[in-house]
Scaffold this motif. Structure first.
Motif, PDB file in Angstrom:
ATOM      1  N   THR A  67      58.990  36.542  71.177  1.00 50.01           N
ATOM      2  CA  THR A  67      59.966  36.592  70.270  1.00 50.01           C
ATOM      3  C   THR A  67      58.999  37.003  69.082  1.00 50.01           C
ATOM      4  O   THR A  67      58.156  36.416  68.640  1.00 50.01           O
ATOM      5  N   TRP A  68      59.749  38.361  68.219  1.00 50.50           N
ATOM      6  CA  TRP A  68      58.943  38.809  67.288  1.00 50.50           C
ATOM      7  C   TRP A  68      59.474  38.727  66.026  1.00 50.50           C
ATOM      8  O   TRP A  68      60.608  38.917  65.642  1.00 50.50           O
ATOM      9  N   LEU A  69      58.764  38.184  65.016  1.00 49.53           N
ATOM     10  CA  LEU A  69      59.387  37.871  63.575  1.00 49.53           C
ATOM     11  C   LEU A  69      58.622  38.631  62.598  1.00 49.53           C
ATOM     12  O   LEU A  69      57.402  38.386  62.417  1.00 49.53           O
ATOM     13  N   GLN A  70      59.263  39.632  61.928  1.00 49.64           N
ATOM     14  CA  GLN A  70      58.853  40.543  60.991  1.00 49.64           C
ATOM     15  C   GLN A  70      58.787  39.730  59.695  1.00 49.64           C
ATOM     16  O   GLN A  70      59.955  39.572  58.949  1.00 49.64           O
ATOM     17  N   TRP A  82      64.220  30.577  57.915  1.00 49.24           N
ATOM     18  CA  TRP A  82      64.800  29.838  59.225  1.00 49.24           C
ATOM     19  C   TRP A  82      65.697  31.024  59.608  1.00 49.24           C
ATOM     20  O   TRP A  82      66.082  31.037  60.909  1.00 49.24           O
ATOM     21  N   GLU A  83      66.492  31.494  58.816  1.00 49.21           N
ATOM     22  CA  GLU A  83      67.509  32.550  59.524  1.00 49.21           C
ATOM     23  C   GLU A  83      66.874  33.892  60.271  1.00 49.21           C
ATOM     24  O   GLU A  83      67.350  33.994  61.286  1.00 49.21           O
ATOM     25  N   SER A  84      65.753  34.104  59.657  1.00 47.42           N
ATOM     26  CA  SER A  84      65.144  35.062  60.303  1.00 47.42           C
ATOM     27  C   SER A  84      64.474  34.679  61.845  1.00 47.42           C
ATOM     28  O   SER A  84      64.652  35.206  62.783  1.00 47.42           O
ATOM     29  N   TYR A  85      63.986  33.586  61.760  1.00 52.41           N
ATOM     30  CA  TYR A  85      63.210  32.944  62.971  1.00 52.41           C
ATOM     31  C   TYR A  85      64.321  32.729  64.135  1.00 52.41           C
ATOM     32  O   TYR A  85      64.106  33.166  65.137  1.00 52.41           O
ATOM     33  N   THR A  86      65.446  32.036  63.622  1.00 52.52           N
ATOM     34  CA  THR A  86      66.491  31.584  64.523  1.00 52.52           C
ATOM     35  C   THR A  86      67.062  32.908  65.154  1.00 52.52           C
ATOM     36  O   THR A  86      67.497  32.934  66.295  1.00 52.52           O
ATOM     37  N   VAL A  89      64.856  34.147  67.765  1.00 46.02           N
ATOM     38  CA  VAL A  89      64.792  33.431  68.978  1.00 46.02           C
ATOM     39  C   VAL A  89      66.178  33.580  69.862  1.00 46.02           C
ATOM     40  O   VAL A  89      66.162  33.609  70.940  1.00 46.02           O
ATOM     41  N   SER A  90      67.341  33.934  69.122  1.00 48.65           N
ATOM     42  CA  SER A  90      68.608  34.073  69.764  1.00 48.65           C
ATOM     43  C   SER A  90      68.621  35.374  70.641  1.00 48.65           C
ATOM     44  O   SER A  90      69.452  35.273  71.455  1.00 48.65           O
ATOM     45  N   ILE A  91      67.542  36.088  70.383  1.00 46.11           N
ATOM     46  CA  ILE A  91      67.734  37.312  71.224  1.00 46.11           C
ATOM     47  C   ILE A  91      67.471  37.132  72.548  1.00 46.11           C
ATOM     48  O   ILE A  91      68.019  37.556  73.490  1.00 46.11           O
ATOM     49  N   SER A  92      66.386  36.198  72.844  1.00 43.77           N
ATOM     50  CA  SER A  92      66.017  35.762  74.173  1.00 43.77           C
ATOM     51  C   SER A  92      67.048  34.406  74.395  1.00 43.77           C
ATOM     52  O   SER A  92      67.232  34.295  75.819  1.00 43.77           O
ATOM     53  N   TRP A  93      67.069  33.453  73.904  1.00 42.48           N
ATOM     54  CA  TRP A  93      67.775  32.084  74.007  1.00 42.48           C
ATOM     55  C   TRP A  93      68.940  31.997  73.100  1.00 42.48           C
ATOM     56  O   TRP A  93      68.751  31.236  72.039  1.00 42.48           O
ATOM     57  N   GLY A  97      68.608  29.258  70.064  1.00 41.40           N
ATOM     58  CA  GLY A  97      69.025  29.866  68.504  1.00 41.40           C
ATOM     59  C   GLY A  97      70.218  29.261  67.696  1.00 41.40           C
ATOM     60  O   GLY A  97      69.624  28.922  66.534  1.00 41.40           O
ATOM     61  N   ALA A  98      71.071  28.961  68.400  1.00 41.90           N
ATOM     62  CA  ALA A  98      72.360  28.392  67.790  1.00 41.90           C
ATOM     63  C   ALA A  98      71.845  26.881  67.156  1.00 41.90           C
ATOM     64  O   ALA A  98      72.092  26.629  66.297  1.00 41.90           O
ATOM     65  N   ARG A  99      71.208  26.285  68.242  1.00 40.02           N
ATOM     66  CA  ARG A  99      70.872  24.835  67.815  1.00 40.02           C
ATOM     67  C   ARG A  99      69.774  24.698  66.835  1.00 40.02           C
ATOM     68  O   ARG A  99      69.963  23.871  65.830  1.00 40.02           O
ATOM     69  N   LEU A 100      68.884  25.734  66.920  1.00 37.76           N
ATOM     70  CA  LEU A 100      67.801  25.626  65.548  1.00 37.76           C
ATOM     71  C   LEU A 100      68.651  26.071  64.328  1.00 37.76           C
ATOM     72  O   LEU A 100      68.375  25.501  63.408  1.00 37.76           O
TER      73      LEU A 100
END
Length: 851
Positions: A67-70, A82-86, A89-93, A97-100
């Motif tokens: 998971t890559w966060l720029q 948090w929006e960027s991070y989730t 995460v949603s790309i792979s899971w 991602g929705a729960r986060l």
């Protein structure tokens, strides 16, 4: 890498990315391979050392879910981070991602516990999981850094956090350093060696003498950016001139300008200036901004500065090139600047980056989109996002309100979302309404007034907790009146139903107040149900079911609650449906029917599949918490519900819903001081049901702490609140403890509660205690749970005497205690053994070798 890259490796096979030369560096790959055994990896070097490129290309060949966060400077806004991070995460899971996303930025212990529970699910999955944080040095917000610091300390063995930064992270890493849990790759490791420079230039088909290579190495010290620029200049020159590096050092932007001169079109230059205005460079947004594939292809020829990431489907611009573009943004015409920001805002809006959407809309002066965005939120936006939106509204130029008739109504909604639920907001809403009603008839006027009266109704509902006024139906009627003149798409425009702890928001014990509130609900439904799929449908049945439940009229309650479920299900009113199911679960518990209660919990679990259901995971966690607490399995409730109490803007909001479970957990775990402190801080502006529950808890705690006088006063106060509307069922939910307390009250001649009412409560609490004991036993048997039973010396002696056939009177004489004490001890034995009769108590006592 994961499955997203399974077919894309050929593109990197020969060291080229979109036609640009790239040198594979086994030395760095070896370091990164070793680093994957550590929970935290820090790749730290200045600009232009190839940090991101090295990490990116390592993961092209390394099989890890990444998971890559720029990071950007705007990630110092916690919600934006948090929006960027989730989003990453949603790309792979997608599910994780929705729960986060639902829990919001974990800036409280409660939210962080939710985060930990979700991350644990990743920890037990097979394979390696890597979360990359690029440009970490841009993070300065203490809350975001604190979150990262805590997250690092809890990283499981199959997860690695990798930080790419220009300086060491400003977090406390002393403990991890001492435990050798951090792997660092510095500038020294990232520098090109002389041999690597030679190999790189050979790959570019450049002829450089050995002395030239030595000069380049000495001048650049292996700085990747300089090595690359010199290589590009050598494609036009016959040999390396050492003065070129001095020119680069003097003004790197001049070299970039020279590099671009005559090679890019004016259209591409404007386009590059446009994308320098935004932080998100997703391929879909880039294509939308470009408007043509040709422009994107021309941009991709600048592969020394712009890189496409196949996995994330996004572009990355080199820092120095981006700085160069930003210094030239003044060359971009205003209309193109505004158009780019609006497009970026709409893209962020559609993809869940709400903070950035607000920012781009405001920068573009697009207040109509700000209004539309706030309108799409329910009553509880994340606090920092609500604050951002409110600042935009209250700092907007006056022409923004004139140009957009929806502005006033959504401004009121934003104040409610921001927790400003008070008379000032009410007066502002009325002032807005009077101003619009004075205007000539028009579709814009009618729509503005429909939204304003919808917000007035919602605000009145929330305020009735303290005002004892139930006039919101009149506001709903006015809302429908103006809507019917010029119907429009209203989904998401209004705050209609609060995500409430209780369906009833009545705050007074006045006789008939509950019925007055429900009558207002009933009158409101024809007005509210004209929107969407039937807002408010089933909500009155929910309120009736709730009231009958607290009155102990279970059959009537069940009938209304089932009707609420059916109606809400047809109209997709998930919140109403979920709360009705929660009450039906409690009714099953009251009847001693464990299987029916479990069935209702499973029905709520199925609703997790409804993605349109806001806060569904939180609501399900709360229901699960109540389920396990009723069965004496406090340790099984979700971890975040074991934490400190949550602040809330209004007692109707979901945070207070969680507080109810937390209170019961604190009580079962005998954390009395913390619970009493919470009870004492609650204001009088609470919902009536909440006031009674807290008073009862206080009474039970005081009695356990042997503060008998305070216990009796709290019990009397709770009864005084409940008696006018016969809300006696609230007294029975603590079963055996309430039985003990009311038994003591019956012996207290000064107790102000009428004896018949005390006897009724005592009898119902005793009956519920027996049914609850039976369900606990059934649950333990079904789940192979063996409970450690510990009796005191007196309890053991009483059980032994009972097993030898002594009567209660004979035991009292034998042990020199009162008959009432014998009865109390027997009840305690029954509770500990989870039985309801003497034969079962003796049988278990013998089996467990207690007697």
């Amino acid at each position: 890498m994961d499955k997203h890259l399974s077919n894309n490796k050929a593109e990197y096979k020969h060291g080229y990315t979109h036609g640009s030369p790239y040198l594979a560096r086994p030395r760095l790959c070896g370091l990164l391979s070793t680093a994957m055994n550590y929970p935290l990896v820090v790749v730290c070097a200045g600009a232009g050392y190839g940090k991101t490129r090295a990490v990116h290309d390592f993961f092209q060949e390394n099989r890890a879910v990444t998971t890559w966060l720029q990071i950007s400077e705007r990630d110092n806004i916690p919600t934006r981070f948090w929006e960027s991070y989730t989003g990453m995460v949603s790309i792979s899971w997608p599910g994780i991602g929705a729960r986060l996303s639902e829990i919001g930025f974990p800036d409280t212990e409660e939210a962080f516990m939710k985060y930990c529970a979700i991350m644990h699910e990743i920890a037990v999955q097979p394979g390696k999981h890597v979360r990359v944080f690029d440009d970490f040095h841009l993070l300065t917000n203490p809350a975001v850094l604190r979150f990262f610091e805590r997250a690092v300390s809890l990283v499981p063995s199959n997860v690695t956090l990798l930080v790419i930064t220009r300086m060491m992270p400003q977090i406390n890493m002393i403990g991890m350093i001492m435990q050798e849990r951090i792997f660092t790759i510095s500038e020294e490791e990232l520098r090109f060696s002389e041999g690597e420079i030679a190999e790189y230039y050979g790959q570019m088909n450049l002829s450089v003498t050995r002395q030239g290579l030595r000069n380049i190495y000495e001048d650049t010290q292996g700085w990747a950016f300089a090595v690359n620029l010199i290589g590009r200049s050598l494609t036009k020159e016959t040999k390396y001139e050492r003065c070129a590096l001095e020119a680069m050092k003097a003004n790197i932007y001049r070299l970039i300008e020279a590099e671009l001169a005559g090679t890019i079109s004016e259209k591409l230059r404007d386009f590059l200036l446009q994308i320098s205005l935004i932080d998100h460079l997703a391929a879909s947004l880039i294509r939308e901004l470009a408007g043509s594939c040709e422009l994107v292809k021309e941009m991709e020829t600048l592969n020394a500065y712009i890189r496409y990431d196949l996995h994330l489907d996004t572009y990355t611009i080199h820092h120095l090139f981006l700085d160069y573009l930003r210094q030239n943004q003044h060359l971009l015409p205003e209309e193109r600047r505004s158009a780019a920001l609006k497009t970026a805002g709409k893209w962020c809006d559609s993809n869940g980056y709400h903070v950035d959407a607000f920012s781009y809309y405001e920068k573009a002066g697009d207040y109509a989109s700000v209004v539309g965005k706030v309108a799409a939120f329910n009553a509880q936006m994340p606090p920092d996002m609500a604050q951002i939106a409110l600042e935009i509204f209250e700092n907007a130029p006056s022409e923004a309100m004139v140009q957009n008739p929806l502005f006033p109504g959504v401004h009121i909604k934003c104040r409610i979302n921001n927790g400003k639920i008070n008379e000032d907001t009410m007066n502002l809403a009325k002032m807005y309404a009077e101003a619009y009603e004075a205007q000539p008839e028009s579709p814009e006027r009618n729509r503005a007034l429909a939204i304003l009266y919808g917000e007035l109704a919602f605000l009145s509902m929330l305020l009735c907790t303290s005002t004892d006024k139930y006039d919101f139906a009149g506001h709903h009627l006015k809302m429908a009146e103006y809507y019917s003149k010029n119907p429009f798409e209203a989904s998401g425009t209004y705050n209609i139903v609060p995500i409430s702890t209780w369906a009833s928001l009545v705050g007074t014990q006045k006789l008939g107040a509950q019925e007055d509130y429900i009558q207002a609900l009933t009158l409101s439904i024809p007005s509210t149900s004209i929107f969407g799929k039937g807002f408010f449908v089933g909500f009155d049945d929910l309120a009736w079911g709730e009231l009958y439940f607290y009155r102990g009229q279970l059959n009537e309650a069940e009938q209304h609650l089932k009707q609420a479920v059916d109606k809400a299900q047809k109209c997709e009113q998930y919140s109403t449906q979920n709360r009705a199911l929660a009450y039906l679960m409690r009714i099953a518990f009251c009847r001693g029917d464990l299987s029916a209660a479990t069935e209702k919990l499973k029905a709520m679990e199925l609703m997790l599949n409804d993605s349109d259901h806001g806060a569904r995971y939180t609501i399900y966690d709360i229901a699960t918490g109540f389920y396990y607490l009723t069965l004496g399995q406090a340790d099984k409730i979700p971890a975040w519900l074991k934490d400190d109490f949550s602040p809330y803007a209004h007692p109707a909001f979901i945070e207070n819903y969680a507080n109810r479970i937390k209170a019961q957990y604190h009580y079962q775990k005998q954390q009395y001081n913390a619970l009493l402190a919470f009870i004492e801080t609650q204001t009088k502006k609470n919902i009536l049901f909440g006031k009674i529950e807290l008073k009862l808890l206080a009474a039970l705690i005081y009695y356990k702490l042997k503060r008998r006088g305070e216990a009796m006063r709290a019990l009397e106060e709770a009864f005084e609140l409940a008696e006018p509307n016969n809300l006696v069922a609230l007294f029975t939910q603590y079963s055996k403890d309430m039985r003990t307390l009311t038994a003591a009250a019956l012996r207290d001649e000064d107790c102000a509660i009428p004896r018949p009412r005390l006897e009724e409560i005592n009898r119902k609490a005793s009956a519920y205690a027996k049914r609850q004991s039976h369900m606990v036993t059934q649950y333990n048997i079904e789940n192979n749970i063996t409970k450690q039973i510990t009796l005191t010396q007196r309890e053991t002696k009483v059980l032994s005497d009972l097993s030898h056939g002594l009567s209660r009177t004979e035991i009292a004489v034998s042990q020199n205690i009162s008959l009432n004490t014998v009865k109390m001890v027997i009840n305690i034995i029954y509770d500990k053994l989870c039985v309801t009769n003497l034969p079962d108590a003796i049988r278990i006592g013998v089996d467990k070798k207690i007697v």
